[in-house]
Design an enzyme around this catalytic site. Structure first.
Site, PDB file in Angstrom:
ATOM      1  N   GLY A   7       0.816  -1.222   0.000  1.00 46.27           N
ATOM      2  CA  GLY A   7       0.000   0.000   0.000  1.00 46.27           C
ATOM      3  C   GLY A   7       0.841   1.260   0.000  1.00 46.27           C
ATOM      4  O   GLY A   7       0.574   2.192   0.759  1.00 46.27           O
ATOM      5  N   GLY A  87       0.070  -3.138  10.574  1.00 47.71           N
ATOM      6  CA  GLY A  87      -0.569  -2.045  11.319  1.00 47.71           C
ATOM      7  C   GLY A  87      -2.020  -1.829  10.951  1.00 47.71           C
ATOM      8  O   GLY A  87      -2.689  -0.993  11.550  1.00 47.71           O
ATOM      9  N   SER A  89      -5.923  -1.826  10.712  1.00 48.84           N
ATOM     10  CA  SER A  89      -6.928  -2.010  11.761  1.00 48.84           C
ATOM     11  C   SER A  89      -8.217  -2.577  11.178  1.00 48.84           C
ATOM     12  O   SER A  89      -8.367  -2.684   9.962  1.00 48.84           O
ATOM     13  CB  SER A  89      -7.200  -0.678  12.466  1.00 48.84           C
ATOM     14  OG  SER A  89      -7.759   0.236  11.549  1.00 48.84           O
ATOM     15  N   HIS A 145     -11.037  10.436  15.357  1.00 46.39           N
ATOM     16  CA  HIS A 145     -10.167  10.335  14.181  1.00 46.39           C
ATOM     17  C   HIS A 145     -10.720  11.173  13.030  1.00 46.39           C
ATOM     18  O   HIS A 145     -11.900  11.547  13.038  1.00 46.39           O
ATOM     19  CB  HIS A 145     -10.032   8.877  13.719  1.00 46.39           C
ATOM     20  CG  HIS A 145      -9.083   8.074  14.555  1.00 46.39           C
ATOM     21  ND1 HIS A 145      -9.481   7.466  15.725  1.00 46.39           N
ATOM     22  CD2 HIS A 145      -7.763   7.787  14.407  1.00 46.39           C
ATOM     23  CE1 HIS A 145      -8.439   6.842  16.256  1.00 46.39           C
ATOM     24  NE2 HIS A 145      -7.383   7.022  15.486  1.00 46.39           N
ATOM     25  N   HIS A 146      -9.866  11.359  12.029  1.00 48.48           N
ATOM     26  CA  HIS A 146     -10.189  12.074  10.799  1.00 48.48           C
ATOM     27  C   HIS A 146     -11.397  11.475  10.074  1.00 48.48           C
ATOM     28  O   HIS A 146     -11.738  10.309  10.266  1.00 48.48           O
ATOM     29  CB  HIS A 146      -8.963  12.042   9.870  1.00 48.48           C
ATOM     30  CG  HIS A 146      -8.430  10.645   9.650  1.00 48.48           C
ATOM     31  ND1 HIS A 146      -8.834   9.851   8.618  1.00 48.48           N
ATOM     32  CD2 HIS A 146      -7.533   9.906  10.365  1.00 48.48           C
ATOM     33  CE1 HIS A 146      -8.208   8.677   8.683  1.00 48.48           C
ATOM     34  NE2 HIS A 146      -7.407   8.685   9.744  1.00 48.48           N
ATOM     35  N   LYS A 149     -11.538   7.892   8.084  1.00 54.02           N
ATOM     36  CA  LYS A 149     -11.354   6.575   8.733  1.00 54.02           C
ATOM     37  C   LYS A 149     -12.587   5.706   8.512  1.00 54.02           C
ATOM     38  O   LYS A 149     -13.709   6.169   8.699  1.00 54.02           O
ATOM     39  CB  LYS A 149     -11.074   6.756  10.233  1.00 54.02           C
ATOM     40  CG  LYS A 149     -10.750   5.434  10.915  1.00 54.02           C
ATOM     41  CD  LYS A 149     -10.060   5.630  12.245  1.00 54.02           C
ATOM     42  CE  LYS A 149      -9.802   4.308  12.954  1.00 54.02           C
ATOM     43  NZ  LYS A 149      -8.911   3.421  12.179  1.00 54.02           N
ATOM     44  N   GLY A 155      -8.708   0.663  16.082  1.00 59.55           N
ATOM     45  CA  GLY A 155      -7.929  -0.483  16.566  1.00 59.55           C
ATOM     46  C   GLY A 155      -7.297  -0.184  17.916  1.00 59.55           C
ATOM     47  O   GLY A 155      -7.217  -1.065  18.786  1.00 59.55           O
TER      48      GLY A 155
HETATM   49  P1  NAD Z   1      -5.129   4.909   3.373  1.00 63.99           P
HETATM   50  O1  NAD Z   1      -6.495   4.601   2.863  1.00 63.99           O
HETATM   51  O2  NAD Z   1      -4.542   6.254   3.116  1.00 63.99           O
HETATM   52  O3  NAD Z   1      -4.066   3.843   2.806  1.00 63.99           O
HETATM   53  C1  NAD Z   1      -4.338   2.498   2.592  1.00 63.99           C
HETATM   54  C2  NAD Z   1      -3.722   2.156   1.232  1.00 63.99           C
HETATM   55  O4  NAD Z   1      -3.754   0.737   1.076  1.00 63.99           O
HETATM   56  C3  NAD Z   1      -4.505   2.783   0.069  1.00 63.99           C
HETATM   57  O5  NAD Z   1      -3.600   3.459  -0.766  1.00 63.99           O
HETATM   58  C4  NAD Z   1      -5.105   1.572  -0.645  1.00 63.99           C
HETATM   59  O6  NAD Z   1      -5.236   1.755  -2.021  1.00 63.99           O
HETATM   60  C5  NAD Z   1      -4.082   0.503  -0.296  1.00 63.99           C
HETATM   61  N1  NAD Z   1      -4.569  -0.872  -0.455  1.00 63.99           N
HETATM   62  C6  NAD Z   1      -5.811  -1.362  -0.234  1.00 63.99           C
HETATM   63  N2  NAD Z   1      -5.834  -2.682  -0.507  1.00 63.99           N
HETATM   64  C7  NAD Z   1      -4.581  -3.037  -0.894  1.00 63.99           C
HETATM   65  C8  NAD Z   1      -3.985  -4.237  -1.313  1.00 63.99           C
HETATM   66  N3  NAD Z   1      -4.683  -5.373  -1.394  1.00 63.99           N
HETATM   67  N4  NAD Z   1      -2.660  -4.224  -1.642  1.00 63.99           N
HETATM   68  C9  NAD Z   1      -1.930  -3.087  -1.587  1.00 63.99           C
HETATM   69  N5  NAD Z   1      -2.464  -1.902  -1.202  1.00 63.99           N
HETATM   70  C10 NAD Z   1      -3.765  -1.883  -0.859  1.00 63.99           C
HETATM   71  O7  NAD Z   1      -5.171   4.605   4.950  1.00 63.99           O
HETATM   72  P2  NAD Z   1      -4.086   4.943   6.070  1.00 63.99           P
HETATM   73  O8  NAD Z   1      -4.521   6.134   6.841  1.00 63.99           O
HETATM   74  O9  NAD Z   1      -2.726   4.906   5.483  1.00 63.99           O
HETATM   75  O10 NAD Z   1      -4.287   3.686   7.038  1.00 63.99           O
HETATM   76  C11 NAD Z   1      -4.092   2.361   6.571  1.00 63.99           C
HETATM   77  C12 NAD Z   1      -4.425   1.394   7.705  1.00 63.99           C
HETATM   78  O11 NAD Z   1      -3.500   1.560   8.781  1.00 63.99           O
HETATM   79  C13 NAD Z   1      -5.812   1.580   8.316  1.00 63.99           C
HETATM   80  O12 NAD Z   1      -6.335   0.317   8.666  1.00 63.99           O
HETATM   81  C14 NAD Z   1      -5.533   2.406   9.563  1.00 63.99           C
HETATM   82  O13 NAD Z   1      -6.514   2.267  10.552  1.00 63.99           O
HETATM   83  C15 NAD Z   1      -4.219   1.785   9.985  1.00 63.99           C
HETATM   84  N6  NAD Z   1      -3.368   2.618  10.850  1.00 63.99           N
HETATM   85  C16 NAD Z   1      -2.702   1.968  11.829  1.00 63.99           C
HETATM   86  C17 NAD Z   1      -1.823   2.655  12.629  1.00 63.99           C
HETATM   87  C18 NAD Z   1      -1.025   1.891  13.652  1.00 63.99           C
HETATM   88  O14 NAD Z   1      -0.170   2.487  14.344  1.00 63.99           O
HETATM   89  N7  NAD Z   1      -1.228   0.565  13.778  1.00 63.99           N
HETATM   90  C19 NAD Z   1      -1.628   4.022  12.439  1.00 63.99           C
HETATM   91  C20 NAD Z   1      -2.315   4.675  11.408  1.00 63.99           C
HETATM   92  C21 NAD Z   1      -3.179   3.952  10.600  1.00 63.99           C
END
Ligand code: NAD
Length: 257
Positions: A7, A87, A89, A145-146, A149, A155
């Site tokens: 991603g 990471g 969620s 959150h924004h 989300k 998570g």
């Molecule tokens: P986002 O939507 O900006 O990014 C997710 C990306 O993943 C998108 O570009 C999407 O096209 C891509 N994607 C979807 N399916 C895919 C696949 N099969 N293969 C490759 N890429 C794929 O979201 P974000 O804000 O970057 O958050 C992503 C995730 O991380 C969410 O689940 C969010 O809740 C989580 N998150 C976790 C933490 C943590 O510390 N654990 C922190 C921030 C966000």
């Protein structure tokens, strides 16, 4: 170490690319996009057609994508023998079972929140929950959150709930009260409540409140910059070097009890 970013065009993906590129001990192998995506990855990122190819070329894949991708990613990384820093969620119980299955073959660091402060907060939540009787102190978790989300509660909120449940010796699913609306009746003793706010561009705010009749105790965390999650995930990726298979958390990475 050779690092792949699943991603790579996402909000977190872009920050992870930058964090890996800035670390002289790491080499960015490349990344994947959502299948069919026409998004442009950050500059200098080699694109792989799918997760199996990225896994085969990497020592570790860092994955902040979408819950729907977790099961296929688990299979591909386990097959390739590549460590996984996860990471994403909103995973279902079934998807989490697949993560556990993969962890029998590879090192997996799975954390709802990679910020060091939240990792410490989770440990404190468990300690407080064990010390404050559930009948006398109502546990409520509020997060914001924004507006983009897609899952709720966050998570991190669920992880806080699990920490409270662990401190009380109960299963979260038996006591969880989420999204109250309408005539809900009085609060059940021992319940762990969740409320989720969505709006603006809030990176992540969490408060765990223990509400007693005569006093409140609260633990709060605010993230101002997603870079804190990216830095934590890169630290976790480095930590997987030479690690035996297993399911690890940021508590393990930071060496907390
Ligand atoms: P986002 O939507 O900006 O990014 C997710 C990306 O993943 C998108 O570009 C999407 O096209 C891509 N994607 C979807 N399916 C895919 C696949 N099969 N293969 C490759 N890429 C794929 O979201 P974000 O804000 O970057 O958050 C992503 C995730 O991380 C969410 O689940 C969010 O809740 C989580 N998150 C976790 C933490 C943590 O510390 N654990 C922190 C921030 C966000």
């Amino acid at each position: 170490m050779e690092i792949g970013i699943a991603g790579a065009a996402g909000r977190m993906g872009g920050l992870l690319v930058a964090a890996v590129q800035a670390d002289a001990a790491l080499r960015l192998v490349g990344g994947t996009l959502r299948p069919g995506s026409t998004a442009t990855p950050p500059q200098g990122v080699a694109l792989f057609p799918e997760i199996a190819a990225l896994a085969a070329a990497s020592d570790v894949v860092i994955d902040f994508t979408t819950a729907a991708a977790a099961v296929s990613h688990a299979a591909a990384l386990a097959q390739a023998g590549t460590a996984w820093v996860l990471g994403t969620s909103g995973l279902s119980a079934d998807a989490e079972a697949e993560v556990e299955r993969a962890a029998a073959q590879i090192a997996v660091v799975y954390a709802a929140n990679f910020a060091p402060g939240v990792t410490v907060l989770l440990a404190l939540a468990e300690t407080l929950a064990a010390a404050l009787p559930a009948e006398a102190y109502d546990a409520e978790i509020v997060e914001m959150h924004h507006r983009q989300k897609v899952d709720a509660p966050s998570g991190t909120a669920v992880a806080l709930g699990r920490a409270v449940a662990a401190g009380r010796g109960v299963a979260l699913e038996d006591v969880r009260q989420s999204g109250r609306d309408g005539h809900t009746g009085a609060r059940a003793a021992g319940a762990i409540g969740f409320a989720a706010l969505r709006g603006g561009q809030v990176v992540g705010e969490h408060t765990l409140l223990f509400a007693g009749a005569s006093e409140h105790v609260a633990l709060s965390h605010r993230a101002f910059d997603r870079g804190v999650f990216a830095a934590g995930a890169v630290r976790a990726a480095r930590w997987t070097a030479g690690r035996p298979p297993g399911l690890y958390t940021m508590r393990d990475v930071l060496g907390l009890e």
